[in-house]
Enzyme design. Structure first.
Site, short mmCIF file in Angstrom:
data_model
loop_
_atom_site.label_atom_id
_atom_site.label_comp_id
_atom_site.label_asym_id
_atom_site.label_seq_id
_atom_site.Cartn_x
_atom_site.Cartn_y
_atom_site.Cartn_z
N HIS A 219 -9.75 1.98 -0.06
CA HIS A 219 -8.29 1.83 -0.05
C HIS A 219 -7.84 1.20 -1.36
O HIS A 219 -8.12 0.02 -1.62
CB HIS A 219 -7.89 0.95 1.13
CG HIS A 219 -6.43 0.87 1.39
ND1 HIS A 219 -5.49 1.49 0.59
CD2 HIS A 219 -5.72 0.24 2.36
CE1 HIS A 219 -4.28 1.24 1.05
NE2 HIS A 219 -4.39 0.49 2.14
N LYS B 37 -9.53 8.21 2.05
CA LYS B 37 -10.00 6.83 1.88
C LYS B 37 -11.43 6.67 2.37
O LYS B 37 -12.12 5.73 1.97
CB LYS B 37 -9.09 5.86 2.64
CG LYS B 37 -7.73 5.62 2.00
CD LYS B 37 -6.94 4.57 2.79
CE LYS B 37 -5.58 4.29 2.16
NZ LYS B 37 -4.63 5.41 2.35
N HIS C 288 -2.77 8.20 5.95
CA HIS C 288 -3.00 6.87 5.38
C HIS C 288 -4.41 6.43 5.75
O HIS C 288 -5.14 5.92 4.90
CB HIS C 288 -1.95 5.90 5.92
CG HIS C 288 -1.97 4.56 5.26
ND1 HIS C 288 -1.88 4.40 3.90
CD2 HIS C 288 -2.06 3.30 5.80
CE1 HIS C 288 -1.92 3.10 3.61
NE2 HIS C 288 -2.04 2.43 4.74
N PHE D 99 1.77 -3.31 4.09
CA PHE D 99 2.14 -4.61 4.64
C PHE D 99 3.64 -4.82 4.43
O PHE D 99 4.20 -4.47 3.39
CB PHE D 99 1.38 -5.73 3.94
CG PHE D 99 -0.05 -5.90 4.40
CD1 PHE D 99 -0.61 -5.10 5.36
CD2 PHE D 99 -0.84 -6.92 3.84
CE1 PHE D 99 -1.92 -5.28 5.77
CE2 PHE D 99 -2.15 -7.12 4.25
CZ PHE D 99 -2.70 -6.30 5.22
N CYS E 265 0.81 -1.22 0.00
CA CYS E 265 0.00 0.00 0.00
C CYS E 265 0.84 1.27 0.00
O CYS E 265 0.29 2.37 -0.02
CB CYS E 265 -0.94 -0.02 1.20
SG CYS E 265 -1.96 -1.51 1.26
N GLU F 172 -1.17 5.60 13.48
CA GLU F 172 -0.82 6.79 12.71
C GLU F 172 -0.99 8.05 13.54
O GLU F 172 -0.16 8.98 13.47
CB GLU F 172 -1.65 6.88 11.42
CG GLU F 172 -1.23 8.04 10.54
CD GLU F 172 -1.86 8.03 9.17
OE1 GLU F 172 -1.39 8.78 8.29
OE2 GLU F 172 -2.82 7.26 8.95
#
Length: 418
Positions: free
Chosen positions: A345, A340, A307, A404, A167, A318
């Protein structure tokens, strides 16, 4: 390569194919009005799936952007990339010719690549045998093909590569393109991220690792970053592309400038395959290093495009990372939003469309909202521009992307000043 290793890099064109709009103007209008692009999956019968909702691109016609024959030899993720890249080049009014093609490059990230082609060809293999597999299967599915095909379509012969960092891929692509220009290896770069992973196998896989929201009966409110009721991310698809350019090159041709890219950093948590490190130390370092790269002090940051995935772990981590990187006082002052909440996403495509959103916020002095933020998590206690967009001067903005594998990326943008 030129002699200069310290060039200024600006954004002169952008393009977007997203769940809330298939042009730059429509995407921006969707962001500012809080348009929700998430609904029941239409691409396939998802009735047996644990997650049956996604942010799908609507009304996209690849033949409007490329030859029909070429489109048939591309996976959807490459089609999105080509279309958004063409928009970016057109928006920048950049003419690519034999005289400048070798100084113009393409760098596009994708976390998954051509998974729909892979699934389709696996079905053919199992039902009809190996001899019936398409000779285009491999070139259609490999993740670098979006960058390769985009270069073919626009005629760019300069640096060309693909980032595959889950991502964070789209943001890595923008940052790496920034460094190509800054180091003198190119005069302009088309860059961003693309993804088309709303497919049966992909959705099943992400649901199996408990990453997706199960709010199937209420898709419009399923993606709720920083809200106490969040239960997972919602898959999205699309592409966001930027045309980065050396400032002198842009000025020489009278280009319109959206913003200046001034900082880029990437770090790794080195902690877990899928979970962020508690406390957000890795993400905080990415923010700190990007600000240092751009010569920016923490109190100068006006806006953060987070994010903000709407997962239990990411949002509180975050938030902690922002506090750690900026300091408590600055963190409470800065405006933050997760776009998002509207698009879902896009995995490797998210860094692309979110870099576009950040640049537009800088250019227009307007902040996109975080929709669906009804009851903030007590551990998410900052200003997330809830519900409605906000008019506010934006001198410096950052965009965060985490993936990830522990990948952390931050891009820093500044309002262009001659």
């Amino acid at each position: 390569m030129t002699d200069s290793a310290n060039r200024r890099v600006v954004i002169t064109g952008m393009g977007a194919i997203t769940p809330i709009g298939n042009t730059l103007a429509d995407y921006w209008e969707g962001l500012i009005t809080g348009r929700n692009g998430i609904g029941a999956i239409a691409a396939f019968d998802a009735s047996a799936h644990a997650c049956r909702i996604a942010g799908e691109v609507k009304g996209f016609k690849p033949e409007a952007h490329m030859d029909r024959k070429d489109a048939k030899r591309m996976d959807r993720f490459s089609q999105f990339a080509v279309a958004a890249a063409q928009q970016a080049v057109s928006d920048a009014n950049l003419q690519i010719t034999d005289l400048n093609a070798e100084r113009i490059g393409v760098l596009i990230g994708s976390g998954i690549g051509g998974i729909q082609v892979m699934e389709d060809q696996q079905t053919i293999y199992l039902t009809k045998g190996p001899s019936r597999c398409s000779p285009f299967m491999i070139p259609m599915m490999i993740a670098n093909m979006a960058a390769g095909l985009t270069a073919i379509q626009i005629g760019a012969k300069g640096p060309n590569s693909c980032t595959v960092t889950a991502c964070a891929a789209g943001a890595n692509a923008v940052g790496d393109a920034f460094r190509q220009i800054k180091g003198g290896y190119a005069d302009a770069m088309v860059c961003g991220g693309t993804e088309a992973a709303v497919t049966p196998l992909s959705m099943a896989g992400f649901a199996a690792c408990r990453a997706l929201s199960s709010r199937n009966d209420d898709p419009e409110h399923a993606c709720r970053p920083f809200d106490v009721g969040r239960d997972g991310f919602v898959m999205g698809e699309g592409a966001g592309m930027l045309l980065l350019e050396d400032l002198d090159h842009a000025q020489a041709r009278g280009a319109r400038i959206y913003a200046e890219v001034v900082g880029y950093a990437m770090t790794c948590d080195a902690y877990h395959m899928t979970l962020p490190v508690p406390g957000g130390a890795g993400a905080a370092r990415a923010i700190e290093l990007a600000l240092k790269d751009g010569g920016i002090q923490p109190d100068q940051v006006s806006y953060i495009n987070a994010h903000g995935t709407s997962t239990p772990a990411n949002d509180k981590t975050e938030t902690a990372a922002i506090k750690k990187a900026l300091g408590e006082e600055n963190a409470r002052r800065v405006a933050i939003s997760s776009t998002k909440s509207m698009t879902g996403h896009l995995l490797g495509g998210s860094g692309g469309i979110e870099a576009v959103a950040t640049a537009l916020a800088v250019y227009h002095d307007q902040l996109p909202p975080t929709i669906n933020l009804e009851t903030p998590d007590p551990e998410c206690d900052l200003d997330y521009v809830a519900h409605q967009s906000r008019a506010q001067r934006v001198d410096v903005a950052i965009s965060n992307s985490f993936g990830f594998g522990g990948h952390n990326v931050t891009l820093a943008l500044r309002k262009y000043l001659a």
